[in-house]
Design a protein around this motif. Structure first.
Motif, PDB file in Angstrom:
ATOM      1  N   PRO A 163      12.925  -0.853   9.868  1.00 30.38           N
ATOM      2  CA  PRO A 163      13.174  -0.020  11.053  1.00 30.38           C
ATOM      3  C   PRO A 163      14.659   0.120  11.386  1.00 30.38           C
ATOM      4  O   PRO A 163      15.115   1.217  11.738  1.00 30.38           O
ATOM      5  N   ALA A 164      15.429  -0.963  11.287  1.00 35.06           N
ATOM      6  CA  ALA A 164      16.857  -0.903  11.607  1.00 35.06           C
ATOM      7  C   ALA A 164      17.610  -0.015  10.624  1.00 35.06           C
ATOM      8  O   ALA A 164      18.496   0.758  11.021  1.00 35.06           O
ATOM      9  N   ILE A 165      17.259  -0.104   9.348  1.00 37.36           N
ATOM     10  CA  ILE A 165      17.929   0.715   8.331  1.00 37.36           C
ATOM     11  C   ILE A 165      17.600   2.191   8.537  1.00 37.36           C
ATOM     12  O   ILE A 165      18.486   3.063   8.508  1.00 37.36           O
ATOM     13  N   VAL A 166      16.336   2.500   8.761  1.00 35.62           N
ATOM     14  CA  VAL A 166      15.925   3.891   8.949  1.00 35.62           C
ATOM     15  C   VAL A 166      16.554   4.472  10.206  1.00 35.62           C
ATOM     16  O   VAL A 166      17.031   5.622  10.213  1.00 35.62           O
ATOM     17  N   LYS A 167      16.599   3.696  11.278  1.00 30.01           N
ATOM     18  CA  LYS A 167      17.204   4.172  12.531  1.00 30.01           C
ATOM     19  C   LYS A 167      18.683   4.493  12.324  1.00 30.01           C
ATOM     20  O   LYS A 167      19.173   5.550  12.772  1.00 30.01           O
ATOM     21  N   ALA A 168      19.409   3.597  11.651  1.00 29.32           N
ATOM     22  CA  ALA A 168      20.836   3.817  11.410  1.00 29.32           C
ATOM     23  C   ALA A 168      21.065   5.023  10.501  1.00 29.32           C
ATOM     24  O   ALA A 168      22.008   5.795  10.708  1.00 29.32           O
ATOM     25  N   ALA A 169      20.204   5.182   9.499  1.00 33.76           N
ATOM     26  CA  ALA A 169      20.344   6.318   8.587  1.00 33.76           C
ATOM     27  C   ALA A 169      20.086   7.637   9.314  1.00 33.76           C
ATOM     28  O   ALA A 169      20.847   8.607   9.164  1.00 33.76           O
ATOM     29  N   ARG A 170      19.042   7.696  10.108  1.00 38.07           N
ATOM     30  CA  ARG A 170      18.735   8.917  10.862  1.00 38.07           C
ATOM     31  C   ARG A 170      19.886   9.289  11.803  1.00 38.07           C
ATOM     32  O   ARG A 170      20.200  10.471  11.981  1.00 38.07           O
ATOM     33  N   ALA A 171      20.504   8.284  12.402  1.00 35.41           N
ATOM     34  CA  ALA A 171      21.605   8.537  13.328  1.00 35.41           C
ATOM     35  C   ALA A 171      22.790   9.194  12.641  1.00 35.41           C
ATOM     36  O   ALA A 171      23.587   9.880  13.282  1.00 35.41           O
ATOM     37  N   GLU A 172      22.895   9.001  11.327  1.00 40.45           N
ATOM     38  CA  GLU A 172      23.992   9.606  10.564  1.00 40.45           C
ATOM     39  C   GLU A 172      23.570  10.913   9.870  1.00 40.45           C
ATOM     40  O   GLU A 172      24.344  11.476   9.097  1.00 40.45           O
ATOM     41  N   GLY A 173      22.349  11.374  10.144  1.00 39.09           N
ATOM     42  CA  GLY A 173      21.896  12.604   9.509  1.00 39.09           C
ATOM     43  C   GLY A 173      21.334  12.401   8.119  1.00 39.09           C
ATOM     44  O   GLY A 173      21.370  13.307   7.279  1.00 39.09           O
ATOM     45  N   LEU A 174      20.802  11.213   7.867  1.00 42.15           N
ATOM     46  CA  LEU A 174      20.162  10.900   6.588  1.00 42.15           C
ATOM     47  C   LEU A 174      18.660  10.829   6.817  1.00 42.15           C
ATOM     48  O   LEU A 174      18.187  10.002   7.601  1.00 42.15           O
ATOM     49  N   GLN A 175      17.915  11.676   6.134  1.00 44.11           N
ATOM     50  CA  GLN A 175      16.484  11.780   6.366  1.00 44.11           C
ATOM     51  C   GLN A 175      15.697  10.964   5.333  1.00 44.11           C
ATOM     52  O   GLN A 175      15.930  11.107   4.130  1.00 44.11           O
ATOM     53  N   PRO A 176      14.774  10.102   5.784  1.00 42.69           N
ATOM     54  CA  PRO A 176      13.993   9.277   4.848  1.00 42.69           C
ATOM     55  C   PRO A 176      13.226  10.120   3.841  1.00 42.69           C
ATOM     56  O   PRO A 176      12.709  11.183   4.166  1.00 42.69           O
ATOM     57  N   ALA A 177      13.168   9.621   2.606  1.00 43.44           N
ATOM     58  CA  ALA A 177      12.464  10.338   1.539  1.00 43.44           C
ATOM     59  C   ALA A 177      11.452   9.422   0.862  1.00 43.44           C
ATOM     60  O   ALA A 177      10.298   9.361   1.255  1.00 43.44           O
ATOM     61  N   GLU A 178      11.876   8.653  -0.134  1.00 42.51           N
ATOM     62  CA  GLU A 178      10.960   7.829  -0.910  1.00 42.51           C
ATOM     63  C   GLU A 178      11.134   6.349  -0.572  1.00 42.51           C
ATOM     64  O   GLU A 178      12.129   5.938   0.025  1.00 42.51           O
ATOM     65  N   ARG A 179      10.152   5.571  -1.045  1.00 40.53           N
ATOM     66  CA  ARG A 179      10.112   4.143  -0.716  1.00 40.53           C
ATOM     67  C   ARG A 179       9.485   3.385  -1.867  1.00 40.53           C
ATOM     68  O   ARG A 179       8.478   3.813  -2.430  1.00 40.53           O
ATOM     69  N   ALA A 180      10.077   2.255  -2.245  1.00 34.96           N
ATOM     70  CA  ALA A 180       9.482   1.375  -3.253  1.00 34.96           C
ATOM     71  C   ALA A 180       9.498  -0.042  -2.708  1.00 34.96           C
ATOM     72  O   ALA A 180      10.453  -0.460  -2.049  1.00 34.96           O
ATOM     73  N   GLU A 181       8.450  -0.798  -2.983  1.00 37.29           N
ATOM     74  CA  GLU A 181       8.310  -2.140  -2.430  1.00 37.29           C
ATOM     75  C   GLU A 181       7.919  -3.112  -3.525  1.00 37.29           C
ATOM     76  O   GLU A 181       7.071  -2.825  -4.372  1.00 37.29           O
ATOM     77  N   ARG A 182       8.570  -4.278  -3.499  1.00 38.77           N
ATOM     78  CA  ARG A 182       8.247  -5.322  -4.480  1.00 38.77           C
ATOM     79  C   ARG A 182       8.605  -6.678  -3.890  1.00 38.77           C
ATOM     80  O   ARG A 182       9.744  -6.898  -3.469  1.00 38.77           O
ATOM     81  N   GLU A 183       7.643  -7.558  -3.830  1.00 41.80           N
ATOM     82  CA  GLU A 183       7.854  -8.946  -3.391  1.00 41.80           C
ATOM     83  C   GLU A 183       8.580  -9.015  -2.043  1.00 41.80           C
ATOM     84  O   GLU A 183       9.546  -9.744  -1.872  1.00 41.80           O
ATOM     85  N   HIS A 184       8.122  -8.244  -1.092  1.00 38.22           N
ATOM     86  CA  HIS A 184       8.652  -8.237   0.277  1.00 38.22           C
ATOM     87  C   HIS A 184      10.017  -7.573   0.406  1.00 38.22           C
ATOM     88  O   HIS A 184      10.610  -7.574   1.481  1.00 38.22           O
ATOM     89  N   TRP A 185      10.528  -7.005  -0.697  1.00 39.83           N
ATOM     90  CA  TRP A 185      11.799  -6.289  -0.658  1.00 39.83           C
ATOM     91  C   TRP A 185      11.544  -4.789  -0.785  1.00 39.83           C
ATOM     92  O   TRP A 185      10.586  -4.371  -1.425  1.00 39.83           O
ATOM     93  N   LEU A 186      12.464  -3.995  -0.211  1.00 36.58           N
ATOM     94  CA  LEU A 186      12.312  -2.547  -0.216  1.00 36.58           C
ATOM     95  C   LEU A 186      13.505  -1.865  -0.849  1.00 36.58           C
ATOM     96  O   LEU A 186      14.636  -2.361  -0.772  1.00 36.58           O
ATOM     97  N   ALA A 187      13.247  -0.717  -1.455  1.00 42.20           N
ATOM     98  CA  ALA A 187      14.290   0.259  -1.792  1.00 42.20           C
ATOM     99  C   ALA A 187      13.886   1.536  -1.082  1.00 42.20           C
ATOM    100  O   ALA A 187      12.716   1.941  -1.126  1.00 42.20           O
ATOM    101  N   LEU A 188      14.835   2.165  -0.404  1.00 39.22           N
ATOM    102  CA  LEU A 188      14.571   3.359   0.377  1.00 39.22           C
ATOM    103  C   LEU A 188      15.524   4.462  -0.050  1.00 39.22           C
ATOM    104  O   LEU A 188      16.719   4.194  -0.288  1.00 39.22           O
TER     105      LEU A 188
END
Length: 273
Positions: free
Chosen positions: A243-268
């Motif tokens: 949530p913190a990463i997505v909020k900060a990205a949106r505030a800069e005009g970066l729109q979420p696209a894809e997501r990958a998850e492995r062992e409790h870690w994320l790539a966005l």
């Protein structure tokens, strides 16, 4: 340069948290063993009081060992096995047999002390997201390049030019060696700890596999150096940090696209508007 290796007998469910916390303290490489987590930090950056407080807060203990640069190959060769990111990309050492037709792309690395053997879930997840990005003819930037795996893969995927930076001069030297071993002639690496020297709108794709705090601090700068419609792929993110990463990205005009998850870690991934 000498390194300190810290061995922490830790249960599996605590290791992801420890990796994130130790990364924030400057630890640059990690190795998971059946009974312990091993973390590596330059001897000049090692602060034992901070480590004792962190490990003690989890009710754990640790042992430490000083490792000379010359001994690093023996450390990782004893446990390094090839990594397969599905059938898309394989990462192996020079002493392993070629992976052949089992993967579309093969990367050969000698990691030394640099973070990024492909074993950690963050690197694995970024590689997976890169599979669906069109790199052909693109300008690519790798922020925190480590061993150079992501920059080398971008080159193999057709990038016109890839530039990587890392705060650690040892990592830069290692990445240059790995790029040469893979015939990646359109990749360059330099030592730097920020993005201030990069031109605005200079890159089509930006890759950053670092940690939560650095990503948050540099979100605006990452957006600045991306072209409109450019792609940002971030990792080093625990599930609870999303949530913190997505909020900060949106505030800069970066729109979420894809997501990958492995062992409790994320790539966005995000698209620059």
């Amino acid at each position: 340069m000498s390194y300190i290796a810290i061995t922490i007998p830790a249960p599996q469910e605590l290791r992801d948290v420890l990796v994130a916390q130790l990364s924030d303290m400057g630890y640059e490489g990690f190795e998971e063993r059946p009974d312990a987590l091993v973390a590596y930090i330059p001897e000049t950056d090692f602060e034992e009081n901070n480590l004792m407080g962190l490990v003690g807060s989890h009710g754990l203990d640790y042992t430490k060992e000083r490792i000379e640069q010359a001994n690093w190959n023996a450390v990782w060769e004893s446990s390094f096995e090839p990594v397969l990111v599905e059938d898309f990309c394989g990462i192996r050492a020079g002493f392993h047999a070629p992976l052949g037709d089992s993967v579309k792309h093969e990367i050969i690395i000698t990691p030394k002390m640099s973070f990024g053997t492909g074993h950690h879930a963050t690197t694995w997840s970024v590689v997976l997201l890169m599979r669906d990005v069109d790199f052909a003819g693109k300008q690519v930037f790798d922020f925190g390049s480590g061993t150079g795996i992501l920059a080398i893969l971008a080159d193999k995927l057709g990038a016109a030019q890839t530039r990587g930076i890392d705060i650690d001069t040892w990592a830069v030297e290692n990445a240059v060696e790995n790029a040469e071993a893979n015939g990646s002639g359109n990749v360059t690496f330099t030592q730097a700890d920020n993005l201030s020297g990069e031109g605005s709108g200079a890159y089509d794709v930006l890759l950053a596999n670092i940690n939560r705090n650095i990503l948050l601090v540099n979100m605006g700068e990452m957006k600045r150096i991306l072209k409109k419609g450019g792609i940002l792929i971030l990792s080093g993110i625990l599930q609870e940090d999303e949530p913190a990463i997505v909020k900060a990205a949106r505030a800069e005009g970066l729109q979420p696209a894809e997501r990958a998850e492995r062992e409790h870690w994320l790539a966005l991934s995000f698209i620059a508007s």
